[in-house]
Each structure stands twice: as structure tokens, then as C-alpha cells.
Design an enzyme around this catalytic site. Sequence first.
Site, PDB file in Angstrom:
ATOM      1  N   CYS A   2       0.703  -1.207   0.028  1.00 38.78           N
ATOM      2  CA  CYS A   2      -0.100  -0.086   0.111  1.00 38.78           C
ATOM      3  C   CYS A   2       0.871   1.210   0.098  1.00 38.78           C
ATOM      4  CB  CYS A   2      -0.944   0.143   1.123  1.00 38.78           C
ATOM      5  SG  CYS A   2      -1.917  -1.333   1.348  1.00 38.78           S
ATOM      6  N   ARG A  27       2.684   0.520  -5.565  1.00 42.67           N
ATOM      7  CA  ARG A  27       2.593  -0.250  -4.102  1.00 42.67           C
ATOM      8  C   ARG A  27       1.554  -0.895  -4.081  1.00 42.67           C
ATOM      9  NH1 ARG A  27       6.664   1.872  -0.600  1.00 42.67           N
ATOM     10  NH2 ARG A  27       5.497   1.016   1.064  1.00 42.67           N
ATOM     11  N   TRP A  75      -3.107  -2.530  -1.568  1.00 43.86           N
ATOM     12  CA  TRP A  75      -2.814  -3.993  -2.212  1.00 43.86           C
ATOM     13  C   TRP A  75      -3.576  -4.552  -1.062  1.00 43.86           C
ATOM     14  CZ3 TRP A  75       0.098  -8.265  -0.583  1.00 43.86           C
ATOM     15  CH2 TRP A  75       0.206  -9.117  -1.297  1.00 43.86           C
ATOM     16  N   ASN A 101      -0.243   1.769   6.123  1.00 40.53           N
ATOM     17  CA  ASN A 101       0.417   0.593   5.438  1.00 40.53           C
ATOM     18  C   ASN A 101       0.873  -0.369   6.343  1.00 40.53           C
ATOM     19  OD1 ASN A 101       2.157  -0.615   3.516  1.00 40.53           O
ATOM     20  ND2 ASN A 101       3.806   0.829   3.730  1.00 40.53           N
ATOM     21  N   GLY A 102       0.748  -1.597   5.952  1.00 41.16           N
ATOM     22  CA  GLY A 102       1.006  -2.658   6.783  1.00 41.16           C
ATOM     23  C   GLY A 102       0.151  -3.271   7.403  1.00 41.16           C
ATOM     24  N   GLU A 482      14.715 -16.734 -13.899  1.00 41.18           N
ATOM     25  CA  GLU A 482      13.902 -15.215 -14.007  1.00 41.18           C
ATOM     26  C   GLU A 482      13.054 -15.039 -15.387  1.00 41.18           C
ATOM     27  OE1 GLU A 482      13.856 -12.845 -12.115  1.00 41.18           O
ATOM     28  OE2 GLU A 482      13.563 -11.139 -13.415  1.00 41.18           O
ATOM     29  N   LYS A 486       9.357 -13.798 -15.250  1.00 41.93           N
ATOM     30  CA  LYS A 486       8.998 -12.655 -15.985  1.00 41.93           C
ATOM     31  C   LYS A 486       7.807 -12.986 -17.134  1.00 41.93           C
ATOM     32  CE  LYS A 486      10.617  -9.865 -14.433  1.00 41.93           C
ATOM     33  NZ  LYS A 486      11.495  -9.538 -13.063  1.00 41.93           N
ATOM     34  N   GLU A 489       4.490 -13.683 -14.957  1.00 41.61           N
ATOM     35  CA  GLU A 489       3.785 -12.720 -14.148  1.00 41.61           C
ATOM     36  C   GLU A 489       3.431 -11.467 -14.958  1.00 41.61           C
ATOM     37  OE1 GLU A 489       6.695 -10.303 -11.590  1.00 41.61           O
ATOM     38  OE2 GLU A 489       8.145 -10.638 -12.853  1.00 41.61           O
ATOM     39  N   HIS A 505      14.283 -35.979 -16.041  1.00 43.92           N
ATOM     40  CA  HIS A 505      13.724 -36.762 -14.601  1.00 43.92           C
ATOM     41  C   HIS A 505      12.255 -36.099 -14.423  1.00 43.92           C
ATOM     42  CE1 HIS A 505      17.587 -38.199 -13.762  1.00 43.92           C
ATOM     43  NE2 HIS A 505      17.913 -37.194 -13.995  1.00 43.92           N
ATOM     44  N   LYS A 604       4.615  -3.954  -6.209  1.00 39.29           N
ATOM     45  CA  LYS A 604       6.064  -3.858  -6.318  1.00 39.29           C
ATOM     46  C   LYS A 604       6.765  -4.290  -5.083  1.00 39.29           C
ATOM     47  CE  LYS A 604       9.559  -2.292  -8.815  1.00 39.29           C
ATOM     48  NZ  LYS A 604      10.159  -3.110  -9.716  1.00 39.29           N
TER      49      LYS A 604
HETATM   50  C1  F6R Z   1       9.259  -9.686 -10.084  1.00 43.36           C
HETATM   51  C2  F6R Z   1       9.787  -9.033  -8.845  1.00 43.36           C
HETATM   52  C3  F6R Z   1       9.372  -9.740  -7.476  1.00 43.36           C
HETATM   53  C4  F6R Z   1      10.518  -8.999  -6.441  1.00 43.36           C
HETATM   54  C5  F6R Z   1      10.486  -9.485  -5.075  1.00 43.36           C
HETATM   55  C6  F6R Z   1      11.327  -9.026  -4.203  1.00 43.36           C
HETATM   56  O1  F6R Z   1       9.587  -9.078 -11.300  1.00 43.36           O
HETATM   57  O2  F6R Z   1       9.917  -8.051  -8.826  1.00 43.36           O
HETATM   58  O3  F6R Z   1       9.700 -11.207  -7.390  1.00 43.36           O
HETATM   59  O4  F6R Z   1      11.907  -9.392  -7.018  1.00 43.36           O
HETATM   60  O5  F6R Z   1       9.130  -9.259  -4.887  1.00 43.36           O
HETATM   61  O6  F6R Z   1      11.442  -7.674  -4.184  1.00 43.36           O
HETATM   62  P1  F6R Z   1      12.617  -7.117  -3.493  1.00 43.36           P
HETATM   63  O7  F6R Z   1      13.693  -7.001  -4.269  1.00 43.36           O
HETATM   64  O8  F6R Z   1      12.114  -5.588  -3.412  1.00 43.36           O
HETATM   65  O9  F6R Z   1      12.871  -7.549  -2.064  1.00 43.36           O
END
Ligand code: F6R
Length: 609
Positions: A2, A27, A75, A101-102, A482, A486, A489, A505, A604
Site C-alpha cells: 500500500c 505499491r 494492495w 500501510n502494513g 528469471e 517474467k 507474471e 527426470h 512492487k
Molecule cells: C518480480 C519481482 C519480484 C521481486 C520480489 C522481491 O519481477 O519484482 O519477484 O523481486 O518481490 O522484491 P525486493 O527485491 O524489493 O525484495
Amino acid sequence: MCGIIAYTGTRSCTDLLYQGLRKLEYRGYDSAGLSVLSGGRIEVIRAVGNMDSLEKELEGNGHSDARLGLGHTRWATHGRPSTENAHPHSDCTGNVSIVLNGIIENYVNLRSELAANGHEFTSETDAEVVAHLIENHYNGDLLEAVRLTYADIEGHFAFCAIHSGHPELIAGARKECPLLIGVGKDEAFIASAIPAFLSETRDVIVIGDEELFVATPAGVTIMDLEKNELEREVTQVNWDVDAAEKAGFETFMRKEIYEQPDSLTDTIAGRLPDGGGVVLDEMAISDEVLAGIDKIYIVACGTSYHAGMVGRYVLENWSGVAVELDVASEFRYRDPVLSPSTLVVGISQSGETADTLAAMRQARKLGSKVLAITNIMGSQATRDADGVIYTRAGLEIGVAATKSHVAQIAAIHLLALYLAQARGAMSAGEIDGIASELKAVPELLQTYLRHEATTHEIAKRYYQQPFFLYLGRGVGLPVCLEGALKLKEISYIPTEAYAAGEMKHGPIALLDEGSPVVVVATDGHVYDKVISNIEEVRARSAAVIAVATEGNEGIKAYSDDVMFVPATSELLSPLLSVVPLQLLAYHIAQLKGCNVDQPRNLAKTVTVE
Ligand code: F6R
């Protein structure tokens, strides 16, 4: 999660709050709302959905006389996304308004106690108890009511409160979640992150953990929990306002993919001086301690975890120290074997990820030295660590991490060289040789980006496929993980990423005629092994999309499509090979009409466990 913002000052504030929330949307974006003091009453405007929904709700509803207000972009954690659950929340009288927030961990007990005393709740959220607790404690002094409320609640949070009886005052507190004050002339902004007020002021005060604040147009006071005033410096931030805009790109994600050469250049800058060696100013862990460590433990989540996995290969090879790696949410609930001679490295773009922070704190408690690799100055991770390596990727808005990821990998390269230097594991000449290669990577990446069109064409051929398998070996494995993350997501296509040698396997059963299999087959000591795995894939009539090193024409005989990246040494190659996979995911998601900057269900910054 949030984003919160608050304003007190002399200007009409509805639009200032709204614009601030736009900058915090990364956020959380399942609902949003504002509360402003207008005509002596607190008016609350809320909407389900992203900021566009709130914008519609605000049309003709601007309350231009308002000079005090709060804003929130949500969020969901407790309670589904709905107008009732959107912040700001009010008390029974409508005189108190809060944004939070939290998470309030003891909200169930508090709620039933308050309800037993006649309080009526209108939402399913944990946050609403804060408004009712303030109502309970309020005796003409909003700060005191906030202070007493803070003492009642458990969890991790940052909140701001206003009261209709105090037309200029914002009071609030923070515990573990971020809260910053932007100080202007006769005005103050309080927000979860600097971009929320960056277009209005660059003078920033950081509210510390477990601190209270009050803000009026005349000034700001920070206090400890006993209301003793604390000295706080005002710092000037030099971020570029335009960094928060798309700068001509259609999405933040694509803009940020294109910012990767700069992100790498900035992360390396000054740390590999021409005179030789590695300099890490904020390391703060002595060479003697580093020379004595016998194990490195990397903890992180998501994309940062994948950067950590690259780190395992690089750190073991260059520094000779054994490396273990875990996702932070598992690490914190295991009994990891740590000692004062273990170096725990927490990697977090935001520096706020709850699980990573908890893992770092646990490691510190067990006596290990903790190093944070983070993109955000002054973030909680920097305070939970003995030393820091900042990635200098700049502000990343796209929810899917891109430029921060390559910067994290580069930071790990720097750490590995630094350790090798401190421990005498490599000669000065060897370190300088790698340093020169690393410095050349941003230019190589710039060149590669000119060939984006190839990836776009490949995306057009495969974007309707229902499933993608990714395979790699060595440092190619984290790159695959990765790339697969990507794609899933941002396009919602199911993906699986596997160590290529493990495919037989199990995952090989998933392959069918034409199934797309993305294989990282860049030059390196496992290249021939990867080719054998490609043969196994082709024998099942699957389609191979390879990432290979420029000049390797031979790979064409083994693949249906190839994305070539410039040559560099094997352990540096993830800095380049991950980029075509970011772009492949990006173009597939765009072709499917997905919102790549705001994928569903994600946020994020994940400040909840
Ligand atoms: C995916 C992505 C997330 C973050 C994860 C950790 O694209 O961005 O998987 O990498 O939420 O976030 P941080 O790096 O801020 O701890």
C-alpha cells in the site's frame, strides 16, 4: 504494501494527493481513496480498481477548499478489494480519518473489544481498528491519541491520522514500514515513498522506526514514543522528476529495460577505479572479518533471489567461499546453521520486503554479519545490516523488476571481487582483468538493445502458446528462472524453469509437438551439455528458442529461433542473457494485451509476509 500520502499546507490539496497517489500506484492498485477536510467535515472519496477509478470518482467532487487530507492506494491483505475496505477509514463519528500501510496483527482482539464497547465497523480490514482506537483515546489531543493507539497495536505499519477538530494537523507513527516527510514552504507532505511528493519538494526528513510525528504548515516534529523531540536532518534528494515518467516509452517496463546500460554503468561507477582494485564505500564490514568468513548465505525473494542464485556461481568461483542460498520466506522458519563467521547477504530492490528483512534480522541475532544489497537509500534493509552495497538502478516503477535485477547481479560481481581482494583469493591482475570486462558490459548491452525487433518477431510466432519451458545450466539456470518468472507474471502464461540436466527426470513429459522451450545456450563450460539437452527436446518435436552468443552460427542447426547476445566471459554473461528473456516476456504480454506495468494480483513492494 500500500502507498500512503498526507498533506497539510496552504494549497488546495485534493489534486496534490491524487497526483501523489499516482506516483505510489506501484505499491498497490486494487483500490484507492482520499479524505479531505472540507467545510469543517472530513469527506471521504474511495473507489475499487486503480487510480483511473478514483479519478472518475473525483470528477466534480474536488473539494477545492481542502487544505488538509490523506490518500491511500491499496494492495489487499485483510479484506477483499471493495469500496468499504478501501482506505481512508473513519471512526464512528466521522471526525477521525486514517490511512495505514502494513498489518495490525492483533486486530481481531482489538476489533472485538471495540465492538463490545459499541464501536461499529464498516470494513473487513485490520486498519479500521486504528481509527476507532484513536476515537477512544481522543481527548482533544490528536498526537496523544495516536501515541496511545500505537501502544495498543502490534505488527508492522505506518499510519497518518487527521481529525476534523484540527484543521492543520497530521499525526502519525511508523514501525518497520516506511514513512517520509517532504518539507515545503508552509506545507508538508507525508508519504510512503519520495516520488509521491518529488514534484513539489526535494527536502526530505526520514521518520525513524518506532517514532511519532506531527506536521502542520508551520513545521514538522519527530518524537520518540515518549514524545521526546528528536533532531532530524533535512536531506536534499537529487532524483530526476522525469524518472517517474515514461519518457516516451509506452510502458515503464520497456523504459526500464532500456535503462539497463545506465543502471549497470552507475552501479559500477567509482567502484572499480582505474588504479586497480575494488572500492565499496558502504561495505562497513572490515577486511579482517571478510577474510575470516567460511560461508556466505544469500537470502532474497523473487527476482532478487534469482540474482542471488547467479551470486552462488560467481562468489564460489572468485572468492572461494562456500555459498548457500534460500528464499527468505523459507529461511526465516528453518533453523539455518549460522555462526559469526557466516556472511549473510540480503538482496532486496525495495529494501522493504518483509520476509527478506526478517531473515536478515534473524541472521544478525544469531551473530552473523549481514550485508544488504538494495536499491533504496535509507531503506529498512540498510538499517538491518552491518554493511550495504547500493545498486544504483534509479527509481523502478514497473512491477516486474528489470533494471534493478541486472544492477543486483553487477553488485554481486563487485562483492565477489571485493571478497577475492580481501581474502587474497585472486591476484590484482586477475581482478583488474574482470573489472575491465565488467566495465565493457553496459556498451555491449546498449548494442544488443538495437536488435529488439528480432525478439518481437519471435514473440509474434509463439505468443498464443499455452505453456513455455525454460532450460539452462550453470549461470544459465538462474537466467531461465528469471525469464520464466517474467513471462508468467506479466502474460499469465504458465511456465516451468528447470536445470537442463533435470529435464529428463520429469518435465520432459510436458513436451509435445511445437511446445516452446527457451534454452539459455550461451558460450561456457557447459555449452556441449546444453546442446545434448536441446537434442532431447528436439527429439520430442518441441520448438527450441535459444539464447546464444553472437558468432555461434552453429546453434542455428539446433534451434528454431535464436536470440544472440554479445560475447563476454561466462560468469558475467547473465548481465546480457537475461535481457532477451525480459524482452520476450514483454512482447508476448503486449501481444496478449496484458497490462505489463501492473500485472494482476502483484505489487512492487511486498511488506507483508
Ligand atoms: C518480480 C519481482 C519480484 C521481486 C520480489 C522481491 O519481477 O519484482 O519477484 O523481486 O518481490 O522484491 P525486493 O527485491 O524489493 O525484495
